[in-house]
Scaffold this motif. Sequence first.
Motif, PDB file in Angstrom:
ATOM      1  N   ASN A 258       0.817  -1.215   0.000  1.00 48.45           N
ATOM      2  CA  ASN A 258       0.000   0.000   0.000  1.00 48.45           C
ATOM      3  C   ASN A 258       0.852   1.267   0.000  1.00 48.45           C
ATOM      4  O   ASN A 258       0.378   2.339  -0.377  1.00 48.45           O
ATOM      5  CB  ASN A 258      -0.924   0.010   1.221  1.00 48.45           C
ATOM      6  N   MET A 259       2.111   1.152   0.423  1.00 50.01           N
ATOM      7  CA  MET A 259       2.964   2.335   0.477  1.00 50.01           C
ATOM      8  C   MET A 259       3.230   2.879  -0.920  1.00 50.01           C
ATOM      9  O   MET A 259       3.255   4.099  -1.127  1.00 50.01           O
ATOM     10  CB  MET A 259       4.272   1.993   1.188  1.00 50.01           C
ATOM     11  N   GLY A 260       3.413   1.991  -1.884  1.00 46.98           N
ATOM     12  CA  GLY A 260       3.609   2.447  -3.255  1.00 46.98           C
ATOM     13  C   GLY A 260       2.389   3.170  -3.787  1.00 46.98           C
ATOM     14  O   GLY A 260       2.505   4.166  -4.520  1.00 46.98           O
ATOM     15  N   LEU A 261       1.225   2.681  -3.396  1.00 45.94           N
ATOM     16  CA  LEU A 261      -0.019   3.275  -3.880  1.00 45.94           C
ATOM     17  C   LEU A 261      -0.268   4.653  -3.268  1.00 45.94           C
ATOM     18  O   LEU A 261      -1.087   5.421  -3.774  1.00 45.94           O
ATOM     19  CB  LEU A 261      -1.189   2.337  -3.567  1.00 45.94           C
ATOM     20  N   SER A 262       0.442   4.963  -2.197  1.00 47.55           N
ATOM     21  CA  SER A 262       0.254   6.275  -1.562  1.00 47.55           C
ATOM     22  C   SER A 262       1.039   7.385  -2.257  1.00 47.55           C
ATOM     23  O   SER A 262       0.893   8.561  -1.919  1.00 47.55           O
ATOM     24  CB  SER A 262       0.682   6.199  -0.088  1.00 47.55           C
ATOM     25  N   ILE A 263       1.858   7.026  -3.238  1.00 51.56           N
ATOM     26  CA  ILE A 263       2.647   8.033  -3.967  1.00 51.56           C
ATOM     27  C   ILE A 263       1.752   8.783  -4.956  1.00 51.56           C
ATOM     28  O   ILE A 263       0.931   8.172  -5.647  1.00 51.56           O
ATOM     29  CB  ILE A 263       3.818   7.351  -4.713  1.00 51.56           C
ATOM     30  N   ARG A 264       1.909  10.056  -5.041  1.00 45.79           N
ATOM     31  CA  ARG A 264       1.071  10.889  -5.911  1.00 45.79           C
ATOM     32  C   ARG A 264       1.138  10.393  -7.359  1.00 45.79           C
ATOM     33  O   ARG A 264       2.215  10.204  -7.926  1.00 45.79           O
ATOM     34  CB  ARG A 264       1.526  12.338  -5.852  1.00 45.79           C
ATOM     35  N   GLY A 265      -0.036  10.190  -7.954  1.00 44.69           N
ATOM     36  CA  GLY A 265      -0.135   9.796  -9.348  1.00 44.69           C
ATOM     37  C   GLY A 265      -0.074   8.303  -9.615  1.00 44.69           C
ATOM     38  O   GLY A 265      -0.379   7.854 -10.721  1.00 44.69           O
ATOM     39  N   VAL A 266       0.312   7.511  -8.616  1.00 43.27           N
ATOM     40  CA  VAL A 266       0.451   6.066  -8.824  1.00 43.27           C
ATOM     41  C   VAL A 266      -0.924   5.400  -8.836  1.00 43.27           C
ATOM     42  O   VAL A 266      -1.758   5.634  -7.970  1.00 43.27           O
ATOM     43  CB  VAL A 266       1.344   5.431  -7.733  1.00 43.27           C
ATOM     44  N   LYS A 267      -1.148   4.544  -9.847  1.00 47.25           N
ATOM     45  CA  LYS A 267      -2.404   3.812  -9.990  1.00 47.25           C
ATOM     46  C   LYS A 267      -2.261   2.328  -9.671  1.00 47.25           C
ATOM     47  O   LYS A 267      -3.237   1.656  -9.361  1.00 47.25           O
ATOM     48  CB  LYS A 267      -2.930   3.961 -11.429  1.00 47.25           C
ATOM     49  N   VAL A 268      -1.026   1.806  -9.782  1.00 46.94           N
ATOM     50  CA  VAL A 268      -0.780   0.386  -9.499  1.00 46.94           C
ATOM     51  C   VAL A 268       0.501   0.246  -8.690  1.00 46.94           C
ATOM     52  O   VAL A 268       1.529   0.865  -9.021  1.00 46.94           O
ATOM     53  CB  VAL A 268      -0.650  -0.445 -10.795  1.00 46.94           C
ATOM     54  N   SER A 269       0.429  -0.558  -7.634  1.00 40.97           N
ATOM     55  CA  SER A 269       1.596  -0.891  -6.839  1.00 40.97           C
ATOM     56  C   SER A 269       1.659  -2.408  -6.697  1.00 40.97           C
ATOM     57  O   SER A 269       0.634  -3.065  -6.505  1.00 40.97           O
ATOM     58  CB  SER A 269       1.506  -0.242  -5.455  1.00 40.97           C
ATOM     59  N   ALA A 270       2.874  -2.957  -6.797  1.00 46.60           N
ATOM     60  CA  ALA A 270       3.053  -4.402  -6.661  1.00 46.60           C
ATOM     61  C   ALA A 270       4.239  -4.678  -5.757  1.00 46.60           C
ATOM     62  O   ALA A 270       5.219  -3.943  -5.751  1.00 46.60           O
ATOM     63  CB  ALA A 270       3.277  -5.051  -8.026  1.00 46.60           C
ATOM     64  N   LEU A 271       4.130  -5.767  -4.990  1.00 48.09           N
ATOM     65  CA  LEU A 271       5.219  -6.204  -4.127  1.00 48.09           C
ATOM     66  C   LEU A 271       5.466  -7.692  -4.368  1.00 48.09           C
ATOM     67  O   LEU A 271       4.543  -8.505  -4.297  1.00 48.09           O
ATOM     68  CB  LEU A 271       4.884  -5.972  -2.657  1.00 48.09           C
ATOM     69  N   PHE A 272       6.707  -8.038  -4.651  1.00 49.86           N
ATOM     70  CA  PHE A 272       7.120  -9.412  -4.918  1.00 49.86           C
ATOM     71  C   PHE A 272       7.910  -9.937  -3.722  1.00 49.86           C
ATOM     72  O   PHE A 272       8.876  -9.288  -3.279  1.00 49.86           O
ATOM     73  CB  PHE A 272       7.987  -9.472  -6.181  1.00 49.86           C
ATOM     74  N   ARG A 273       7.519 -11.105  -3.213  1.00 50.40           N
ATOM     75  CA  ARG A 273       8.185 -11.697  -2.039  1.00 50.40           C
ATOM     76  C   ARG A 273       8.558 -13.150  -2.326  1.00 50.40           C
ATOM     77  O   ARG A 273       7.693 -13.958  -2.668  1.00 50.40           O
ATOM     78  CB  ARG A 273       7.269 -11.661  -0.819  1.00 50.40           C
ATOM     79  N   GLU A 274       9.843 -13.468  -2.181  1.00 49.94           N
ATOM     80  CA  GLU A 274      10.267 -14.865  -2.283  1.00 49.94           C
ATOM     81  C   GLU A 274       9.784 -15.628  -1.059  1.00 49.94           C
ATOM     82  O   GLU A 274       9.923 -15.150   0.073  1.00 49.94           O
ATOM     83  CB  GLU A 274      11.790 -14.956  -2.355  1.00 49.94           C
ATOM     84  N   GLU A 275       9.233 -16.815  -1.313  1.00 49.10           N
ATOM     85  CA  GLU A 275       8.687 -17.591  -0.203  1.00 49.10           C
ATOM     86  C   GLU A 275       8.669 -19.074  -0.552  1.00 49.10           C
ATOM     87  O   GLU A 275       7.900 -19.516  -1.400  1.00 49.10           O
ATOM     88  CB  GLU A 275       7.260 -17.105   0.116  1.00 49.10           C
ATOM     89  N   GLU A 276       9.553 -19.827   0.065  1.00 45.65           N
ATOM     90  CA  GLU A 276       9.569 -21.288  -0.052  1.00 45.65           C
ATOM     91  C   GLU A 276       9.597 -21.766  -1.505  1.00 45.65           C
ATOM     92  O   GLU A 276       8.792 -22.595  -1.929  1.00 45.65           O
ATOM     93  CB  GLU A 276       8.366 -21.881   0.690  1.00 45.65           C
ATOM     94  N   GLY A 277      10.527 -21.207  -2.283  1.00 49.50           N
ATOM     95  CA  GLY A 277      10.725 -21.666  -3.644  1.00 49.50           C
ATOM     96  C   GLY A 277       9.791 -21.086  -4.681  1.00 49.50           C
ATOM     97  O   GLY A 277       9.825 -21.495  -5.847  1.00 49.50           O
ATOM     98  N   LYS A 278       8.959 -20.149  -4.288  1.00 51.44           N
ATOM     99  CA  LYS A 278       8.075 -19.476  -5.239  1.00 51.44           C
ATOM    100  C   LYS A 278       8.031 -17.998  -4.897  1.00 51.44           C
ATOM    101  O   LYS A 278       8.670 -17.546  -3.952  1.00 51.44           O
ATOM    102  CB  LYS A 278       6.675 -20.089  -5.226  1.00 51.44           C
ATOM    103  N   VAL A 279       7.267 -17.243  -5.673  1.00 53.74           N
ATOM    104  CA  VAL A 279       7.164 -15.804  -5.450  1.00 53.74           C
ATOM    105  C   VAL A 279       5.706 -15.448  -5.215  1.00 53.74           C
ATOM    106  O   VAL A 279       4.832 -15.760  -6.042  1.00 53.74           O
ATOM    107  CB  VAL A 279       7.706 -15.002  -6.661  1.00 53.74           C
ATOM    108  N   ARG A 280       5.431 -14.822  -4.095  1.00 58.13           N
ATOM    109  CA  ARG A 280       4.097 -14.302  -3.794  1.00 58.13           C
ATOM    110  C   ARG A 280       4.050 -12.836  -4.214  1.00 58.13           C
ATOM    111  O   ARG A 280       4.968 -12.070  -3.902  1.00 58.13           O
ATOM    112  CB  ARG A 280       3.788 -14.416  -2.300  1.00 58.13           C
ATOM    113  N   ILE A 281       2.980 -12.455  -4.886  1.00 62.28           N
ATOM    114  CA  ILE A 281       2.856 -11.077  -5.348  1.00 62.28           C
ATOM    115  C   ILE A 281       1.567 -10.469  -4.821  1.00 62.28           C
ATOM    116  O   ILE A 281       0.504 -11.102  -4.869  1.00 62.28           O
ATOM    117  CB  ILE A 281       2.859 -10.974  -6.889  1.00 62.28           C
TER     118      ILE A 281
END
Length: 333
Positions: A258-281
Amino acid sequence: MTTEAIALRRLIDSSSSILITTHINPDGDAAGSSLALYHILCKMGKNVLFISPNEIPPSLHFLPGVDEYVPFNQNPDTLAERLQNTDLLFCLDYNTLSRTGDAMAELLRTFAGKKVLIDHHQQPDTDYAISFSDTSYCSTCELLFQVLSEAYPDLKWLTPDVATCLYTGILTDSGSFRFNTVQPRTHRAVATLLEAGAPHTAIHEAIFDQNRPERFRLMAVMLSHMTYLSHSVVYSWITEKEFLQSGADKEDSEGFVNMGLSIRGVKVSALFREEEGKVRISFRSKGEVDVNQYARTYFNGGGHRNAAGGTWYGTIQEAVKRFEETIFEVVPS
């Protein structure tokens, strides 16, 4: 009273052994709705068991009745045994059995009895005796409150413990009442919960004011990785090694997207996290940008129009590359 509410009341009244389930990695809405229903059914004299796919996070351990649930990942035999003697199965805050995890979903598919869905996510399964599925609600807790208010309009079931659980789910899944799914009826429901004894200040402090120092170390890492694809799209990532080095755990990254989405003008924010051999987004968006459909199309996920999640079975670099190549299909560059 609606036809569905009448049918639900009859189904509950005629059932003695009831099982409550929710999705893997339960959040405030999942735990809140499940525990609220647990309290209500216990007060009715039912034999009730609440099984979660895995543990409820420590930040929600203030919820009344949290010690009564059974984590499936620690007690898989309990579910198999209980399904043989269950009259009614509740599926709360998930739209498809796969959201409970592969092993738990496999067992739930063997249940031949009556199932009730109460959920606010898109594209639900259809194999239910009764289905309360409505994406216009900000949370399953708000929808559950509405359903129960119609089925049992005297509100005798609305104890302070139930009000606490329902308020927690509404608060967390509405983004503290900021998301566009919050409607006047949401605040009317919340007013009723406060009148019933929900301690809103204590709930807020328990959820938002219990941060560990490790969370801020991890936050610094996430912010250092923040990347701008355009004036309207940002993303960041956290590797498994960085989690370990910071001393943080999975729960400590809650809300980072949500921190990315709080930036002025931003419409989409994504966070990628490595977790047990895969990536959660995690995906968040504003306005008409539909990250639910985007997550379904490209990242084996889904959720809501403005809040969704996904999984990438590969490296974090591959996941980021896929995001960079496809995100402008749903948001103007």
